[in-house]
Enzyme design. Structure first.
Site: not given
Lengths: 232, 787
Positions: A56, A82-85
């Protein structure tokens, strides 16, 4: 003299620190999967494995690398994130893609979601409307050797007709409408996952399913709100 | 003396105008919350100037003739360049990134400091004059207040014609004019050089090509990233910068049914201050809005014949187009934003059946006497559920009183249509239902459930309230509509059961349980109001903050969620006000109060000076904020009403100040005037809303006269205490004056955010009462001979 210093001291130091850095990122990734994703109920093995593998930190701007595995979305420029994991993992699990699935992603962004899906599905098609982002993601995915991902710079509204129908569609940019072409390009029995929320504020996920002519939605509440209960 | 008074008037006008312009600019590049930041920054400048005066009083006084014009020139130069500096890559902050990247907090502080500078230098010039001419403070303060009032009007006029980025330069010229007016004959080299620099810098700024860059997370920034996106039209107005953007990929279909299989036509998007405002309905779509027939808002046209329709807050006119497509014979639409209104006029100019009204919806409702078959409100909240951004904005159109007004404007078979985007956690839908339920109870409707239909789409909830009971036939038609559109009925008149739906399933079914609780007994409903983590009770005109849901007890939870990187926009509006208040409390304290301790204060009247000047500083802004709210509602024009009420209040205060020149200032006067103000405000807090609502329908000239009288009386009185106090000190103990000014400044600084917090928590009536009591207490500090 200078070259000997470089060879004897600096180079090993750089190599060591790089290796240490990679090891450190791996550890962070493992922690992320255990504490942020698994702990919140994502159990799909394919998803967890894919999340463990994708670096990531290489999908976020250099200035945010140290925060890449934090439990939060991060800015990637152009008003995008970038979205939260956990969101990436949860969306991936909901999609229920398999080794033979063909998946369409609308909104490539950094390319992270496509990279995660590439470890699960047979083929991933991803469309990005912002040229700069799309080109950067294309280059990144190529450099990192994600061979089953194809990136196209285009308007996501039209989907990717040439490769339709899709077993699953992930729309990563919230929209006030769900484009009819996307519903048409979804296989009968297929799933579409759409997040509803502003860039830093993903609040809920919508799962759209198609069974014949009937389109239904399921609003998936996120765990984020669980703590928001008042004590009586 | 005349030249000094004129210069004071000019610099005061420039300061107020610059403040309004900065508010406009920050609303465009960030969000409107930063208006609070600017008010605080400006007042902080005044407070800090007071402190600076305390410390360097003698030096400044000695060189007044030189320093006063020098400060005015510096202020002018700063005004012309600070926005440019704050807009550079290295300084520009993004409020959204503050929660993610600490560097942006530093940039925010830097911006704060940069904007603080011209206010500080301008205020220092004014403060020096107060001190220098303390014996004639009434006239100086008169110039200050009248100049400020005129400055507000100038800013609004300029905003009408000039783009925001060009405004600071024009206002800087006003400040410079003050410098030239007060330019002494024996000006030294320093003053001459600075004057020369100002003459060079201002024209140079004109040639610096800069464009304000809104946050990359604002709607307009994202839209401009789309292929071939271009700004086709730009119009500045006091309501904000309106821009129209075109792109071949911009489509309009807000929450359209998943059953819709047609195409979405490409349209132009309208933005106000960089925020999404709607689409320009293309001429071809105005009568055939098939897409809008696939939204929940079209239900009233499917189940009833509507001949006369009222569309409130019409924006760019999507609901007007929907009504046109259903051959409604008379469509009345309101819109308060002047620039948006002109777009609306342009779109529907050729339709005789469309009657457009440029006013706030609520003001129109109160003064109108027609009967409508349908009254429609726009979809509430936003698609992203970030309605918390509007937390501290008054929404008189969503109060319980507004729903009463709508009900009274309905024909016997008329219907109110109101929808909201689904937000998570659910707040808007609950609050709307709570308002509707209260309305039906207060109207003493026997079977309320037979007057409500509610349906759900994949992203919105729509409520329809009928004045008479819905018929069985209408219910069947509504069911059929839902089936065709893949919507789910939520509440149907023939049944008390809550439908959990089959098309749009919710994983969290507590929504349905909560809807049931909202419609059950009063005890159960009240218990739910208490238990739910957000405020969802109906709002009133006294506290019209529909989008303020946060509770004090929930603040900690919201803050902790920030740390996890989420929810910054959820309820951010109110939190920002609280944050601003705390921040200002400390920063202003540090800059204004702390330095005062470094200089020994030998005075018999320490506490008296403190309580008197801090009290009147605190309460003045409270009065101003209450007046803005009342007159906004009264005139139906938010910005103009705000400017007019502020300007009228300031000018009336100026006259009061001028009058104080003729008063023999004694302790008795310092005691009596604030007490009288307290009594007047006490009377106003109870009578003002009634007088305004009784006269809201009268002709405009009479309305203006009434507002001048109503603002003038307290305004005149409010202008006396400060100059009277200063004059008293000038005769008794002049060394206390800078401190008095600093205290006054500090409490004025904190009063802006504090007034909003009190209004949100306790309402405008109490805010005015508190202002009255504060004035009375300030007066009481001079009630006895000794401390």
């Amino acid at each position: 003299m200078k070259s000997s210093i470089i060879l004897n001291f600096l180079l090993p130091a750089i190599v060591c620190s790089t290796l240490y850095g990679q090891g450190n990122y791996e550890k962070q990734r493992d922690d992320m999967v255990i504490h942020q994703i698994k702990a919140r109920g994502v159990n799909d093995k394919n998803t967890l494995n894919a999340m463990k593998k994708v670096p990531r930190h290489l999908f976020v701007p250099a200035g945010y690398r140290s925060k890449a595995y934090d439990d939060r979305p991060l800015p990637i420029g152009y008003g995008q994130t970038i979205s939260q994991p956990y969101i990436v993992a949860y969306m991936t699990e909901l999609l229920k893609a398999g080794a033979e699935s063909t998946v369409l992603e609308i909104g490539t962004g950094s390319g992270y979601q496509a990279a995660v899906l590439s470890g699960i599905a047979e083929k991933v098609y991803t469309v990005e409307i912002i040229e700069e982002l799309g080109l950067a993601a294309k280059k990144r995915l190529k450099t990192l050797n994600y061979k089953n991902v194809e990136v196209k710079i285009a308007d996501g509204y039209d989907g990717w007709k040439e490769h339709a129908p899709f077993d699953g569609i992930i729309v990563t940019a919230a929209s006030e409408y769900i484009p009819p072409p996307l519903i048409e390009q979804l296989k009968d029995g297929g799933r579409m996952i759409i997040p509803i929320g502003s860039p830093f504020n993903v609040q809920t996920l919508m799962m759209v399913t198609k069974k014949g002519d009937k389109i239904s939605t399921k609003n998936m509440m996120l765990v984020r709100f669980v703590p928001f209960t008042r004590k009586k | 003396m005349f030249r000094t008074n004129l210069a004071i008037g000019l610099i005061s006008a420039a300061i107020i105008a610059f403040q309004l312009v900065l508010m406009q600019i920050l609303s465009y590049i960030q969000w409107y919350h930063f208006a609070y930041m600017i008010i605080s920054v400006a007042l902080l400048g005044f407070g800090a100037a007071g402190t600076f005066l305390t410390v360097f009083r003698k030096k400044l006084q000695r060189n007044y003739a030189l320093i006063f014009p020098l400060l005015l020139f510096i202020t002018g130069i700063l005004m012309s360049i600070v926005v440019i500096i704050a807009n550079t890559e290295t300084v520009r902050f993004d409020s959204l990134l503050i929660f993610h990247d600490f560097r942006y907090a530093g940039r925010l502080v830097a911006t704060y400091f940069i904007f603080f500078l011209p206010f500080f230098t301008g205020a220092l010039a004014i403060g020096m004059s107060f001190l220098k001419f303390a014996g004639k403070i009434g006239k100086i303060y008169f110039s200050n207040l009248v100049g400020s009032g005129i400055g507000g009007i100038i800013a609004l006029l300029l905003m009408q014609f000039v783009l925001p980025q060009q405004l600071p330069l024009i206002i800087a010229v006003i400040a410079l004019a003050g410098g030239f007016v007060s330019f002494p004959k024996n000006a030294g080299k320093l003053l001459q050089s600075v004057a020369l620099v100002s003459i060079v810098v201002l024209p140079a700024v004109l040639f610096i090509p800069y464009k304000l860059k809104p946050s990359e997370y604002k709607d307009i920034s994202k839209t401009l990233l789309l292929p071939d996106a271009t700004v086709e039209y730009e119009k500045s107005s006091p309501y904000g910068l309106v821009q129209v953007v075109s792109s071949p990929v911009l489509r309009y279909a807000p929450g359209v049914s998943l059953g819709y299989r047609g195409t979405f036509s490409v349209q132009k998007a309208v933005f106000n201050n960089g925020n999404w405002n709607g689409f320009l309905i293309p001429a071809t779509d105005r009568e055939e809005t098939s897409i809008l027939d696939f939204t929940p808002q079209s239900l009233p046209y499917q189940i009833a014949k509507n001949e006369k329709v009222l569309i409130l807050d019409a924006a760019t006119g999507e609901n007007v187009a929907l009504a046109l497509s259903h051959n409604v014979t008379e469509i009345v639409a309101t819109e308060a934003n002047a620039a948006i209104f002109s777009l609306l006029q342009h779109s529907f100019a050729t339709y005789d059946q469309v009657k457009l009204r440029h006013t706030l919806s609520r003001t129109f409702l109160v003064s109108d006497t027609s009967g409508y078959q349908l009254i429609e409100l726009p979809v509430i909240g936003s698609f992203f559920g970030n309605s918390g951004l509007n937390a501290v904005e008054s929404h008189f159109e969503l109060s319980i009183e507004a729903f009463h007004d709508m009900w009274d404007r309905l024909a016997d078979n008329g219907m109110i249509s109101v929808s909201c985007w689904m937000d998570y956690p659910v707040r808007n839908a609950y609050r709307l239902l709570a308002v509707i339920d209260r309305l039906l109870k207060e109207k003493k409707i026997k079977h309320p459930e037979k007057h409500i239909i509610a349906i759900r789409s994949w992203c919105a909830v729509a409520f329809f309230v009928n004045k008479s009971e819905f018929s069985r036939n209408q219910e069947i038609q509504a069911q059929q509509f839902c089936n065709d559109m893949m919507f789910d009925p939520l509440l149907m008149p023939g049944s008390t059961a809550i439908d959990t739906g089959s098309f749009n399933v919710l994983q969290d079914t507590s929504f349905f349980r909560n809807i049931k609780r909202l419609l059950s007994s009063e005890e159960e409903k009240n218990a739910f109001f208490k238990e739910y983590p957000y405020r969802i009770q109906p709002v009133t005109d006294n506290r019209p903050f529909f989008f303020q849901h946060i509770r004090w007890s929930g603040i900690q939870q919201v803050i902790s969620s920030f740390r996890k990187g989420g929810l910054p926009f959820l309820e951010l509006g109110y939190l920002l006000v609280l944050f601003t208040f705390v921040q200002i409390l400390f920063i202003a304290g540090f800059f204004i109060i702390v330095p005062l301790f470094f200089k020994r204060w030998k005075s018999k009247d320490k506490f008296r000076v403190f309580f008197y000047f801090s009290g009147i500083g605190l309460a003045y802004m409270f009065v101003e904020i209450v007046f803005i709210q009342h007159f906004t509602f009264y005139f139906g024009q938010a910005i103009y009403a705000a400017a007019a009420s502020i300007s009228m209040l300031l000018i009336a205060s100026g006259l009061g100040s001028y009058y104080s020149v003729f008063l023999q200032i004694t302790k008795k006067i310092l005691f009596l005037i604030p007490i009288i103000i307290g009594v007047v405000l006490l009377i106003y807090s109870f009578l003002l809303p009634t007088v305004l609502s009784l006269t809201i329908g009268v002709a405009l000239p009479l309305k203006i006269f009434i507002s001048i009288v109503l603002t003038g009386i307290p305004g005149f009185l409010l202008g006396i205490p400060f100059p009277a106090g200063i004059k008293y000190l000038s005769e008794k103990r002049q060394a206390d004056i800078p401190r008095a000014w600093a205290f006054n400044g500090y409490f004025s600084v904190i009063s802006t955010a504090l007034a909003t917090i009190i209004a949100v928590e306790a309402g405008y009536v109490l805010l005015l009462l508190i202002a009255g009591v504060t004035y009375a207490l300030a007066g009481l500090s001079y009630s006895r001979q000794k401390n």
